[in-house]
Write an enzyme that holds these catalytic residues in place. Structure first.
Site, PDB file in Angstrom:
ATOM      1  N   HIS A  55       0.820  -1.225   0.000  1.00 56.27           N
ATOM      2  CA  HIS A  55       0.000   0.000   0.000  1.00 56.27           C
ATOM      3  C   HIS A  55       0.855   1.277   0.000  1.00 56.27           C
ATOM      4  CE1 HIS A  55      -3.152  -2.826   1.066  1.00 56.27           C
ATOM      5  NE2 HIS A  55      -2.463  -3.200   2.131  1.00 56.27           N
ATOM      6  N   SER A  78       1.601  -0.314  -5.452  1.00 55.69           N
ATOM      7  CA  SER A  78       0.719  -0.566  -4.319  1.00 55.69           C
ATOM      8  C   SER A  78       0.218  -2.003  -4.423  1.00 55.69           C
ATOM      9  CB  SER A  78      -0.456   0.409  -4.339  1.00 55.69           C
ATOM     10  OG  SER A  78      -1.042   0.466  -3.062  1.00 55.69           O
ATOM     11  N   SER A  83      -5.742   1.644  -2.271  1.00 52.01           N
ATOM     12  CA  SER A  83      -5.047   2.000  -1.028  1.00 52.01           C
ATOM     13  C   SER A  83      -4.007   3.102  -1.160  1.00 52.01           C
ATOM     14  CB  SER A  83      -4.384   0.754  -0.433  1.00 52.01           C
ATOM     15  OG  SER A  83      -3.373   0.274  -1.291  1.00 52.01           O
ATOM     16  N   ASP A 143       3.309  -7.549   0.161  1.00 53.04           N
ATOM     17  CA  ASP A 143       2.197  -7.482   1.107  1.00 53.04           C
ATOM     18  C   ASP A 143       1.010  -8.183   0.450  1.00 53.04           C
ATOM     19  OD1 ASP A 143       0.121  -6.898   2.834  1.00 53.04           O
ATOM     20  OD2 ASP A 143       0.487  -4.750   2.905  1.00 53.04           O
ATOM     21  N   GLU A 205       4.590  -9.218   4.349  1.00 54.65           N
ATOM     22  CA  GLU A 205       3.950  -8.406   5.386  1.00 54.65           C
ATOM     23  C   GLU A 205       2.753  -9.057   6.080  1.00 54.65           C
ATOM     24  OE1 GLU A 205       4.789  -5.336   6.382  1.00 54.65           O
ATOM     25  OE2 GLU A 205       2.969  -4.489   7.260  1.00 54.65           O
ATOM     26  N   ASN A 230       4.939 -11.065   9.087  1.00 56.50           N
ATOM     27  CA  ASN A 230       3.658 -10.995   9.800  1.00 56.50           C
ATOM     28  C   ASN A 230       3.744 -11.615  11.189  1.00 56.50           C
ATOM     29  OD1 ASN A 230       0.646 -10.532   9.827  1.00 56.50           O
ATOM     30  ND2 ASN A 230       0.719 -12.752  10.171  1.00 56.50           N
ATOM     31  N   LYS A 235       4.760  -7.407  14.923  1.00 55.52           N
ATOM     32  CA  LYS A 235       3.926  -7.116  13.754  1.00 55.52           C
ATOM     33  C   LYS A 235       2.490  -7.546  14.031  1.00 55.52           C
ATOM     34  CE  LYS A 235       1.986  -7.006   9.623  1.00 55.52           C
ATOM     35  NZ  LYS A 235       0.598  -7.426   9.425  1.00 55.52           N
ATOM     36  N   ASP A 239       0.186  -4.439  14.673  1.00 55.10           N
ATOM     37  CA  ASP A 239      -0.427  -3.885  13.453  1.00 55.10           C
ATOM     38  C   ASP A 239      -1.816  -4.485  13.238  1.00 55.10           C
ATOM     39  OD1 ASP A 239      -1.146  -4.365  10.640  1.00 55.10           O
ATOM     40  OD2 ASP A 239       0.805  -3.640  10.026  1.00 55.10           O
ATOM     41  N   ASN A 240      -1.889  -5.813  13.201  1.00 56.15           N
ATOM     42  CA  ASN A 240      -3.170  -6.450  12.906  1.00 56.15           C
ATOM     43  C   ASN A 240      -4.217  -6.077  13.954  1.00 56.15           C
ATOM     44  OD1 ASN A 240      -1.040  -7.668  11.534  1.00 56.15           O
ATOM     45  ND2 ASN A 240      -2.080  -9.631  11.337  1.00 56.15           N
ATOM     46  N   CYS A 244      -5.798  -2.145  13.329  1.00 53.84           N
ATOM     47  CA  CYS A 244      -7.208  -2.238  12.912  1.00 53.84           C
ATOM     48  C   CYS A 244      -8.129  -1.600  13.934  1.00 53.84           C
ATOM     49  CB  CYS A 244      -7.593  -3.693  12.650  1.00 53.84           C
ATOM     50  SG  CYS A 244      -6.784  -4.353  11.164  1.00 53.84           S
ATOM     51  N   HIS A 350      -7.397  -9.224   3.697  1.00 60.23           N
ATOM     52  CA  HIS A 350      -6.522  -8.756   2.617  1.00 60.23           C
ATOM     53  C   HIS A 350      -7.172  -8.764   1.236  1.00 60.23           C
ATOM     54  CE1 HIS A 350      -2.688  -7.486   1.004  1.00 60.23           C
ATOM     55  NE2 HIS A 350      -2.943  -8.277  -0.021  1.00 60.23           N
ATOM     56  N   HIS A 403      -3.456   2.083   8.656  1.00 60.93           N
ATOM     57  CA  HIS A 403      -2.993   2.221  10.038  1.00 60.93           C
ATOM     58  C   HIS A 403      -2.130   3.468  10.192  1.00 60.93           C
ATOM     59  CE1 HIS A 403      -4.509  -1.699  10.258  1.00 60.93           C
ATOM     60  NE2 HIS A 403      -3.416  -2.406  10.448  1.00 60.93           N
ATOM     61  N   SER A 411       5.801  -2.578  12.280  1.00 60.06           N
ATOM     62  CA  SER A 411       5.756  -3.507  11.146  1.00 60.06           C
ATOM     63  C   SER A 411       6.933  -3.275  10.211  1.00 60.06           C
ATOM     64  CB  SER A 411       4.470  -3.297  10.354  1.00 60.06           C
ATOM     65  OG  SER A 411       3.362  -3.353  11.207  1.00 60.06           O
ATOM     66  N   GLN A 415      10.158  -5.266   8.678  1.00 65.12           N
ATOM     67  CA  GLN A 415      10.397  -5.414   7.237  1.00 65.12           C
ATOM     68  C   GLN A 415      11.851  -5.052   6.901  1.00 65.12           C
ATOM     69  OE1 GLN A 415       9.169  -6.596   4.598  1.00 65.12           O
ATOM     70  NE2 GLN A 415       6.942  -6.633   4.743  1.00 65.12           N
TER      71      GLN A 415
HETATM   72  P1  NAI Z   1      -5.995 -14.785  11.767  1.00 66.96           P
HETATM   73  O1  NAI Z   1      -5.731 -16.088  11.147  1.00 66.96           O
HETATM   74  O2  NAI Z   1      -5.360 -14.411  13.062  1.00 66.96           O
HETATM   75  O3  NAI Z   1      -7.583 -14.571  11.978  1.00 66.96           O
HETATM   76  C1  NAI Z   1      -8.560 -14.953  11.075  1.00 66.96           C
HETATM   77  C2  NAI Z   1      -9.680 -15.618  11.895  1.00 66.96           C
HETATM   78  O4  NAI Z   1     -10.802 -15.875  11.053  1.00 66.96           O
HETATM   79  C3  NAI Z   1      -9.246 -16.962  12.479  1.00 66.96           C
HETATM   80  O5  NAI Z   1      -9.401 -16.954  13.884  1.00 66.96           O
HETATM   81  C4  NAI Z   1     -10.160 -17.968  11.794  1.00 66.96           C
HETATM   82  O6  NAI Z   1     -10.499 -19.051  12.648  1.00 66.96           O
HETATM   83  C5  NAI Z   1     -11.370 -17.118  11.443  1.00 66.96           C
HETATM   84  N1  NAI Z   1     -12.180 -17.651  10.349  1.00 66.96           N
HETATM   85  C6  NAI Z   1     -11.787 -18.345   9.243  1.00 66.96           C
HETATM   86  N2  NAI Z   1     -12.857 -18.696   8.488  1.00 66.96           N
HETATM   87  C7  NAI Z   1     -13.946 -18.209   9.123  1.00 66.96           C
HETATM   88  C8  NAI Z   1     -15.351 -18.236   8.833  1.00 66.96           C
HETATM   89  N3  NAI Z   1     -15.820 -18.861   7.767  1.00 66.96           N
HETATM   90  N4  NAI Z   1     -16.181 -17.601   9.699  1.00 66.96           N
HETATM   91  C9  NAI Z   1     -15.729 -16.988  10.815  1.00 66.96           C
HETATM   92  N5  NAI Z   1     -14.399 -16.940  11.143  1.00 66.96           N
HETATM   93  C10 NAI Z   1     -13.530 -17.529  10.303  1.00 66.96           C
HETATM   94  O7  NAI Z   1      -5.623 -13.689  10.647  1.00 66.96           O
HETATM   95  P2  NAI Z   1      -5.427 -12.111  10.894  1.00 66.96           P
HETATM   96  O8  NAI Z   1      -4.008 -11.832  11.154  1.00 66.96           O
HETATM   97  O9  NAI Z   1      -6.473 -11.653  11.833  1.00 66.96           O
HETATM   98  O10 NAI Z   1      -5.721 -11.566   9.411  1.00 66.96           O
HETATM   99  C11 NAI Z   1      -6.998 -11.663   8.819  1.00 66.96           C
HETATM  100  C12 NAI Z   1      -6.958 -11.017   7.427  1.00 66.96           C
HETATM  101  O11 NAI Z   1      -6.682  -9.625   7.540  1.00 66.96           O
HETATM  102  C13 NAI Z   1      -5.860 -11.567   6.523  1.00 66.96           C
HETATM  103  O12 NAI Z   1      -6.329 -11.573   5.191  1.00 66.96           O
HETATM  104  C14 NAI Z   1      -4.756 -10.551   6.670  1.00 66.96           C
HETATM  105  O13 NAI Z   1      -3.859 -10.599   5.585  1.00 66.96           O
HETATM  106  C15 NAI Z   1      -5.537  -9.285   6.744  1.00 66.96           C
HETATM  107  N6  NAI Z   1      -4.920  -8.121   7.384  1.00 66.96           N
HETATM  108  C16 NAI Z   1      -5.444  -6.903   7.035  1.00 66.96           C
HETATM  109  C17 NAI Z   1      -4.965  -5.754   7.594  1.00 66.96           C
HETATM  110  C18 NAI Z   1      -5.531  -4.444   7.200  1.00 66.96           C
HETATM  111  O14 NAI Z   1      -4.959  -3.419   7.530  1.00 66.96           O
HETATM  112  N7  NAI Z   1      -6.631  -4.383   6.487  1.00 66.96           N
HETATM  113  C19 NAI Z   1      -3.884  -5.769   8.592  1.00 66.96           C
HETATM  114  C20 NAI Z   1      -3.428  -7.104   8.932  1.00 66.96           C
HETATM  115  C21 NAI Z   1      -3.949  -8.223   8.343  1.00 66.96           C
END
Ligand code: NAI
Length: 482
Positions: A55, A78, A83, A143, A205, A230, A235, A239-240, A244, A350, A403, A411, A415
């Site tokens: 991003h 990006s 983003s 990322d 990332e 990650n 991180k 960050d997560n 968020c 993501h 963020h 984060s 990196q």
């Molecule tokens: P995580 O693996 O810690 O959490 C995801 C959760 O979703 C897990 O606990 C899992 O059991 C649950 N899950 C899976 N399928 C499900 C379903 N059908 N119904 C309900 N729950 C379900 O992953 P994390 O780190 O929380 O990341 C989640 C997403 O967010 C990833 O795609 C990651 O790349 C992205 N992300 C986005 C950010 C942003 O700024 N927008 C920042 C960091 C991560």
């Protein structure tokens, strides 16, 4: 769009504004600034050609200029069509010493509101290095794994001698990738093979990108070593979660300005991102309901005081829905058809496959209307509307600015350290996926304590001996979960 010799951004006249925000961000990014101070003299990234796909925000600008301060050459795109912060991209193209008339910055290919076709063109530009032996980078900073994916698919099809017919692709995005690779195969049948031969590694990332890397490692198709940034504690547990917690409601507020207090909000997924999202909605006074598939995370949500339900239980009564799972098909068209009038639907995971946008668009008689960029109403034939944010793509970056700097300093310090590790110690990292050692994780945390006035207690030698850790750390075994 302004196209220079070797960049493409929306508007170079935004560079001065971008530079002012970069200067403010530097003060909020003590980790990156400490790394500049510690390593600038040694120039550990001299000779590194880093392709970044992440991003293109103000915070990323500080990361890019940190890599440059450590000796790297950089090309950037990006990793999401919505983003980019156009003023940050302009400032990076112009550079600290250039002017819009005479840009002297980093080749950057990014603007807010790219089409998917433009997105993959930008990714290809960031990966294509003019005037080098291989025509490519020797490091990738990724990322979500799109730059890594393009290189791997390119090599796979070059080995096979053919690219599958784009008409066989099961989605638009893959069709575009196949078209791109069909073209490159025609131009140079060894482009990606040559280019990948010199890549020392990738630092990734996010959760979703890391997932792709472990899959390739297991399948035996990974072409170069990778550091999973990650899963550094400083991180994903920061960050997560805390990132968020800040940027989710920022996105909802800027998009809709709806009062969150008193509303019922559903958070799908209670991993690191879901935990931060649930807390921020509760902080605004919403009643938060969590959905989970993992009994451990479901129990955590319950112990944290949230109702845990299935989407089916609550889809007709809740006001705000947020997907955070990194999984696909979480909120389907049939679910959205059952929602209340003016329910808000958004995703912070993501990729854009958590919400079934294609199914929504296919409902007979449904009408999509743009309220403003990245905010759309979808009106069902019976007159009910729902509000969808960022067309199902990550709303904290699409509707707000992602963020804030302080959390991204954690984060991006990881990196930068990961880039130095892979670039300077290739022999220590045979092909595989690695996490940074704990002493470096602790180092990243230390960088951020002074700014918050944290006074750390020093372990006494007898205490250190009693719990069996060195006085200077690391303080926890690798299996500790924080
Ligand atoms: P995580 O693996 O810690 O959490 C995801 C959760 O979703 C897990 O606990 C899992 O059991 C649950 N899950 C899976 N399928 C499900 C379903 N059908 N119904 C309900 N729950 C379900 O992953 P994390 O780190 O929380 O990341 C989640 C997403 O967010 C990833 O795609 C990651 O790349 C992205 N992300 C986005 C950010 C942003 O700024 N927008 C920042 C960091 C991560």
């Amino acid at each position: 769009a302004a196209t220079g010799q070797d960049f493409k951004v929306a508007d170079l006249s935004l560079a001065a504004f971008g530079r002012k925000e970069i200067t403010l961000a530097e003060h909020e990014m003590p980790g990156l600034m400490a790394i500049r101070e510690e390593y600038a003299a040694a120039q550990p990234l001299a000779g590194a050609r880093v392709t970044g796909s992440l991003h293109m925000t103000v915070q990323t600008a500080v990361l890019i200029e940190t890599l440059v301060a450590l000796g790297a050459q950089v090309r950037w795109a990006s990793c999401n069509i919505f983003s980019t912060q156009d003023h940050a991209a302009a400032a990076i193209a112009v550079g600290p010493n250039g002017t819009p008339e005479k840009p002297q910055g980093v080749p950057v290919f990014a603007w807010k509101g790219e089409t998917l076709e433009e997105y993959w063109w930008c990714t290809e530009q960031a990966l294509t290095w003019p005037d080098t032996a291989t025509g490519g980078p020797n490091m990738i900073l990724d990322d979500g794994g799109d730059a890594t994916l393009l290189v791997h698919k390119g090599v796979e099809f070059e080995k096979a001698g053919a690219v599958p017919d784009a008409a066989t692709a099961d989605n638009d995005e893959y069709r575009l990738i196949l078209q791109l690779l069909t073209r490159t195969l025609g131009e140079n049948a060894q482009k990606w093979t040559q280019l990948s031969s010199e890549i020392r590694g990738v630092t990734e990332e996010t959760t979703t990108g890391v997932h792709r890397l472990y899959e390739m490692q297991q399948a035996g198709t990974l072409l170069f070593p990778a550091i999973n940034v990650n899963d550094a504690v400083t991180k994903s547990k920061f960050d997560n979660k805390y990132g968020c917690r800040h940027s989710l409601i920022d996105g909802i507020n800027r998009a809709t300005d709806v009062l969150i207090g008193g509303k019922t909000a559903v958070v799908c997924g209670y991993g690191d991102v879901g935990k931060g999202c649930a807390e921020s909605l509760r902080g605004q006074g919403a009643r938060v309901i969590v959905t989970e598939i993992d009994p451990i995370c479901a129990l955590q949500a319950a112990m944290d005081g949230y109702q845990v339900a299935t989407l089916d239980d609550v889809v007709e009564t809740a006001d705000i829905f947020v997907t955070t799972t990194g999984n696909k098909d979480i909120i389907m068209a049939a679910d959205m058809a059952k929602m209340k009038h003016q329910a808000i639907v958004g995703n912070i995971g993501h990729f854009d496959n958590e919400i079934d946008m294609a199914g929504l668009a296919a409902i007979p008689g449904i009408v999509k209307d743009e309220v403003k960029p990245q905010v759309h109403t979808w009106t069902f034939p019976e007159g009910k509307k729902i509000i969808v944010l960022s067309e199902g793509r990550l709303l904290n970056l699409g509707n707000a600015t992602g963020h804030p700097s302080f959390v991204m300093s954690n984060s991006f310090a990881n990196q930068t350290i990961a880039q130095i590790e892979l670039f300077t110690k290739p022999e220590a990292y045979p092909i595989g996926v690695y996490v940074l050692p704990k002493h470096l994780d602790e180092k990243v945390a230390r960088f951020h304590l002074d700014a918050l006035g944290v006074r750390l207690t020093t372990l006494r030698p007898e205490q250190a001996a009693y719990i069996g850790v060195p006085v200077e750390g690391p303080y926890k075994p690798d299996h500790y979960r924080y």
